[in-house]
Design an enzyme around this catalytic site. Structure first.
Site, mmCIF file in Angstrom:
data_model
loop_
_atom_site.group_PDB
_atom_site.id
_atom_site.type_symbol
_atom_site.label_atom_id
_atom_site.label_comp_id
_atom_site.label_asym_id
_atom_site.label_seq_id
_atom_site.Cartn_x
_atom_site.Cartn_y
_atom_site.Cartn_z
ATOM 1 N N THR A 1 0.366 -1.814 -5.513
ATOM 2 C CA THR A 1 0.466 -3.258 -5.787
ATOM 3 C C THR A 1 1.653 -3.842 -5.034
ATOM 4 O O THR A 1 1.548 -4.881 -4.370
ATOM 5 C CB THR A 1 0.637 -3.488 -7.307
ATOM 6 O OG1 THR A 1 -0.528 -3.002 -7.958
ATOM 7 C CG2 THR A 1 0.845 -4.950 -7.646
ATOM 8 N N GLN B 1 -7.602 4.237 -2.765
ATOM 9 C CA GLN B 1 -8.709 5.072 -3.262
ATOM 10 C C GLN B 1 -9.269 5.981 -2.165
ATOM 11 O O GLN B 1 -10.235 6.714 -2.402
ATOM 12 C CB GLN B 1 -9.842 4.192 -3.815
ATOM 13 C CG GLN B 1 -9.462 3.315 -4.992
ATOM 14 C CD GLN B 1 -9.299 4.088 -6.304
ATOM 15 O OE1 GLN B 1 -9.636 5.278 -6.407
ATOM 16 N NE2 GLN B 1 -8.765 3.433 -7.320
ATOM 17 N N SER C 1 -0.753 5.090 -3.116
ATOM 18 C CA SER C 1 -0.088 5.264 -4.399
ATOM 19 C C SER C 1 -0.218 6.703 -4.889
ATOM 20 O O SER C 1 -1.274 7.321 -4.729
ATOM 21 C CB SER C 1 -0.764 4.311 -5.391
ATOM 22 O OG SER C 1 -0.077 4.283 -6.593
ATOM 23 N N HIS D 1 -0.168 7.953 -8.070
ATOM 24 C CA HIS D 1 -0.867 8.336 -9.311
ATOM 25 C C HIS D 1 -2.390 8.427 -9.166
ATOM 26 O O HIS D 1 -3.083 8.806 -10.106
ATOM 27 C CB HIS D 1 -0.487 7.394 -10.470
ATOM 28 C CG HIS D 1 -1.087 6.022 -10.420
ATOM 29 N ND1 HIS D 1 -2.157 5.659 -11.198
ATOM 30 C CD2 HIS D 1 -0.760 4.924 -9.704
ATOM 31 C CE1 HIS D 1 -2.451 4.376 -10.967
ATOM 32 N NE2 HIS D 1 -1.612 3.920 -10.062
ATOM 33 N N THR E 1 17.589 1.764 -6.311
ATOM 34 C CA THR E 1 17.815 3.217 -6.339
ATOM 35 C C THR E 1 16.506 3.983 -6.204
ATOM 36 O O THR E 1 15.514 3.649 -6.857
ATOM 37 C CB THR E 1 18.517 3.584 -7.662
ATOM 38 O OG1 THR E 1 19.703 2.793 -7.757
ATOM 39 C CG2 THR E 1 18.874 5.064 -7.719
ATOM 40 N N CYS F 1 -6.942 -2.471 -14.082
ATOM 41 C CA CYS F 1 -6.024 -3.616 -14.094
ATOM 42 C C CYS F 1 -6.663 -4.872 -14.649
ATOM 43 O O CYS F 1 -5.981 -5.796 -15.044
ATOM 44 C CB CYS F 1 -5.538 -3.919 -12.681
ATOM 45 S SG CYS F 1 -4.948 -2.483 -11.853
HETATM 46 C C1 LIG Z 1 -7.682 -0.137 -4.246
HETATM 47 C C2 LIG Z 1 -6.469 -0.240 -5.115
HETATM 48 N N1 LIG Z 1 -5.410 -0.920 -4.683
HETATM 49 C C3 LIG Z 1 -4.292 -1.036 -5.420
HETATM 50 C C4 LIG Z 1 -4.201 -0.477 -6.674
HETATM 51 C C5 LIG Z 1 -2.932 -0.620 -7.452
HETATM 52 O O1 LIG Z 1 -2.194 0.551 -7.342
HETATM 53 P P1 LIG Z 1 -0.839 0.779 -8.184
HETATM 54 O O2 LIG Z 1 -1.287 1.122 -9.560
HETATM 55 O O3 LIG Z 1 -0.173 1.917 -7.488
HETATM 56 O O4 LIG Z 1 -0.050 -0.460 -8.107
HETATM 57 C C6 LIG Z 1 -5.290 0.235 -7.177
HETATM 58 C C7 LIG Z 1 -5.247 0.793 -8.542
HETATM 59 O O5 LIG Z 1 -6.201 0.732 -9.282
HETATM 60 C C8 LIG Z 1 -6.455 0.363 -6.389
HETATM 61 O O6 LIG Z 1 -7.518 1.027 -6.809
#
Ligand SMILES: Cc1ncc(COP(=O)(O)O)c(C=O)c1O
Length: 412
Positions: free
Chosen positions: A76, A196, A216, A218, A254, A342
């Site tokens: 994000t 993804q 990302s 996670h 940090t 989200c």
């Molecule tokens: C395609 C995509 N972009 C961005 C994000 C957001 O990632 P983060 O949780 O690391 O902010 C996600 C999470 O669902 C995602 O699937």
């Protein structure tokens, strides 16, 4: 025989479990190796060396230079830095009164991209184009081409793998197109949100012709709260944050050293498992899709079966409310979703499903099931059985609710 008490997690697109071996590599940095990477003493040096080693690992994965990798809190943040920073950089270079820049994205981006574009549009800072999506879940390439041709185009942002329906966009083809259109100019710049895609697809930024790439930790079995941005050297981008010198000033604050170390380990495991995971999950996914379509009446797959992430299934079931199905499956111990985590608390129909031409009621009848490293064939067989039973129950229920309604209506 499956242990019915065992929970089955089928929401790997929302997040993945933290791999135990990754946690082990992080633990020292959460306990005794607690230095601040900016400190000049030995604790700081230890942390700084770990951060720089991780940066090299990520760069190696992307086929980029280490100095082109910037750690952030997640995709994000990376997406916001790119989109807002590119428009700001344009005005910084050409002045406040310069002609409005044109920025291009698609109608089915993750909200962190889409809403950043909408904010810029609302603030009247740029002309914005949202590219249409075919019913199979792919961008309209000709429309994209015609939009990129506009001489004031500064940024094109296309998601690599869609987070809800898993369709894979032709990133290399777009990268090549942009290269030929850019000529001597620096614009348009090309961003992809590869969040993804990292688990299963090539993210070689040089080969794909990418200027910015967000990802990302996670989503790849690493810790939450850590992500990265590939930012091609010398590409114009204005800094969004004020602070210290971390990440060359682009992302001051940090360092999350344990997160960064865990992220690099997760990338190491992606490199090791990519091909094996792809083949195994694609076989499982196809088995799942075929069985569901065959055995559940009035079921459809959202998005193409081809060119789709090997872990993604997204169905719609006639006369079913997706949220009710998710809750019913959750009671049985199966975790899945209706779409992006989200926006799952929003009552609005998914913008992704609407973008492929579904009616709002069809979008509301959809279910996303995403598989991962721990998913077994037994999990899938059990889920198919429970899915069949739950849909039957819900359809009976909605049938009787409708019958009651019509009786009452007739009675009046
Ligand atoms: C395609 C995509 N972009 C961005 C994000 C957001 O990632 P983060 O949780 O690391 O902010 C996600 C999470 O669902 C995602 O699937």
């Amino acid at each position: 025989m499956i242990n019915k008490k065992k929970k089955i997690y089928l929401d790997y697109a929302a997040t993945t479990p933290l791999d135990k071996a990754i946690l082990q590599t992080m633990l020292p940095y959460l306990t005794f190796k607690y230095g601040n990477s900016m400190s000049i003493h030995s604790f700081g040096m230890e942390a700084s060396l770990a951060v720089e080693a991780a940066r090299k690992d990520l760069a190696n994965f992307l086929n980029s230079k280490a100095e082109e990798i910037f750690f952030t809190s997640g995709a994000t943040e990376s997406n916001n830095i790119v989109i807002k920073g590119t428009v700001d950089a344009y005005y910084k270079k050409f002045g406040k009164n310069a002609p409005k820049p044109h920025i291009v994205t698609t109608k089915f981006e993750h909200h962190s991209v889409l809403n950043a574009f909408k904010t810029i549009e609302k603030e009247d800072l740029a002309e914005v184009s949202y590219i249409n999506i075919s019913k199979d879940g792919f961008i309209d390439f000709n429309e994209l081409k015609s939009k990129i041709k506009k001489p004031n185009t500064v940024l094109v942002s296309v998601v690599y793998v869609n987070s809800e329906i898993g369709t894979v966009q032709p990133i290399k083809k777009i990268g090549n197109l942009i290269k030929t259109m850019r000529k001597d100019n620096i614009y348009p710049l090309f961003h992809t949100d590869a969040t993804q895609a990292v688990n299963y697809f090539s993210c070689d930024v040089t080969d794909l012709g990418i200027d910015f790439l967000s990802f990302s930790s996670h989503k790849i079995y690493g810790p939450k709260g850590i992500g990265a941005l590939y930012l091609k050297k010398n590409v114009p981008l204005k800094k969004l944050f004020d602070g210290g010198e971390q990440e060359n000033g682009f992302r001051p604050g940090t360092h999350n050293v344990a997160g960064i170390v865990g992220f690099a380990k997760a990338i190491e495991f992606v490199i090791k498992n990519k091909n094996k995971d792809f083949v195994r999950l694609k076989t499982l996914r196809n088995f799942f899709i075929d069985k569901v379509l065959e055995e559940i009446l009035d079921s459809n797959l959202n998005g193409s079966k081809e060119n789709r992430s090997p872990n993604n299934c997204n169905f719609r079931f006639k006369n079913i409310e997706g949220e009710s199905l998710v809750l019913m499956l959750d009671q049985i111990g199966i975790a899945c979703s209706t779409g992006s985590a989200c926006s799952s608390s929003s009552l609005q129909a998914s913008h992704v499903l609407l973008s492929i031409g579904l009616r709002p009621e069809e979008a509301h009848s959809s279910l996303r099931i995403t598989l991962g490293r721990d998913t077994t064939k037994q999990d899938i067989e059990f889920t198919i059985e429970k899915l069949k039973q739950s849909i039957e129950k819900l359809r009976k229920l909605s049938g009787s609710v409708l019958t009651d309604y019509f009786k009452k209506y007739k009675g009046n």
